[in-house]
Design an enzyme around this catalytic site. Structure first.
Site: not given
Length: 339
Positions: A52, A137, A171
């Site tokens: 990430e 994200k 994540c």
């Protein structure tokens, strides 16, 4: 009897990179990433997964300082962020093409219009060097909201790659059941879950074990392969975050904070996992292994009740404004006098 090793269910070697970026240096981090792509390809990898926001830092200061104290670090991160149409992404695409690898890598993406807006973005790069897509994200986790804006549903997509139908989440959104189901419902068989090492979590939180549990859950529920790539915390990062707060060093040096590896459709580890240390994890995967487990639990097929459950995913891109302009005037046309 059909052959489950047919080309649409390929066998591949995949690689998960566990490494730290060159802190807040996008150009140097891209150079490091290109070298790691070359190394993984030399090891036979057809897919290379990176952590990430590997380019070029995770905002640890959000967890270690007040928002006021962290503001200067945010500006440094913004200046070290990159655009999708910039030279750094072009270099990553060239490396993917030169080594014939599909690449998934996390970046801090600079908004092309709004100065100061950043996204936690995963790039999906094809083995021909084309940029297949990007995933922003959806919801930054906890303290991350001080740094990143949320993405939209436009990037909830699965991509056709030589290693199979591929999706990715970053994540904490790997705990988002509906986001994961949305990828599975598009035929995902290879899932890239990338993370950062989080030694600054509460003392009772075992980050490495949490990563493993999430990957196992997705693989077992969806009957897919999950490739996990996690960052590490370098001495460079520890020193930068401890200059005026020496107590931060003990936090950032906590072990069992990073986990990288590959999980099969039964929820089993393929090969060895890598915990905390830098390196590359390799695994050989066979998508034919996804067939058998589906007979038991195919949650996007026979093990669901679509007459009861219905998921709607809005993949409309979001923009700050929509402009309705007047059509351009036709050359030579005369304006009528008002009556």
């Amino acid at each position: 009897m059909s052959d489950v090793s047919a080309p649409f269910l390929p066998k591949s070697r995949v690689a998960a990179v566990q490494a730290a970026p060159v802190f807040l240096d996008a150009a140097a981090t891209v150079d490091k990433a290109c070298a790691l792509i070359a190394e993984a390809a030399a090891g036979g990898a057809q897919l290379v997964a990176f952590p990430e926001v590997f380019v070029a830092a995770y905002p640890y200061w959000n967890w270690l300082m007040t928002p006021i104290e962290g503001a200067a670090w945010f500006e440094r991160l913004y200046r070290a962020s990159i655009r999708v149409d910039g030279p750094e992404v072009a270099a990553l695409c060239a490396a993917a093409r030169d080594h014939g690898c599909t690449v998934v890598i996390g970046i801090n993406e600079r908004d092309p219009v709004s100065v100061g807006t950043l996204y936690n973005t995963n790039l999906i790069i094809g083995s021909d060097g084309s940029l297949l897509g990007r995933h922003r994200k959806l919801v930054p986790t906890w303290a991350e909201k001080l740094t990143w804006a949320g993405g939209d549903g436009a990037s909830i997509r699965v991509y056709d790659t030589p290693v199979g139908p591929l999706g990715t989440l970053a994540c904490g959104e790997n705990t988002n059941t509906l986001a994961r189901f949305a990828l599975l419902s598009q035929g995902e068989l290879v899932h890239v879950a990338n993370y950062i090492a989080l030694p600054v979590a509460p003392a009772s939180y075992n980050m490495a074990e949490a990563i493993r549990i999430r990957a196992t859950a997705h693989s077992f529920e969806g009957k897919v392969f999950t490739i996990v790539a996690c960052s590490t915390v370098s001495e460079e990062i520890i020193a930068a975050m401890s200059v005026e707060r020496p107590e931060n060093r003990a936090l950032l040096e906590r072990r069992s904070s990073a986990w990288s590896g590959v999980i099969d459709p039964h929820g089993n580890l393929v090969g060895e996992a890598l915990i905390d240390d830098e390196g590359i994890v390799y695994a050989d995967i066979d998508l034919g292994a996804c067939v058998g487990p589906k007979q038991m639990h195919d949650i996007i097929g026979g093990y669901n009740r679509f007459d009861i459950f219905n998921l709607t995913v809005d993949r409309t891109p979001r923009a700050p404004a929509t402009f309705a302009d007047a059509p351009p005037a036709v050359e030579g046309a005369s304006e009528e006098e008002p009556s």
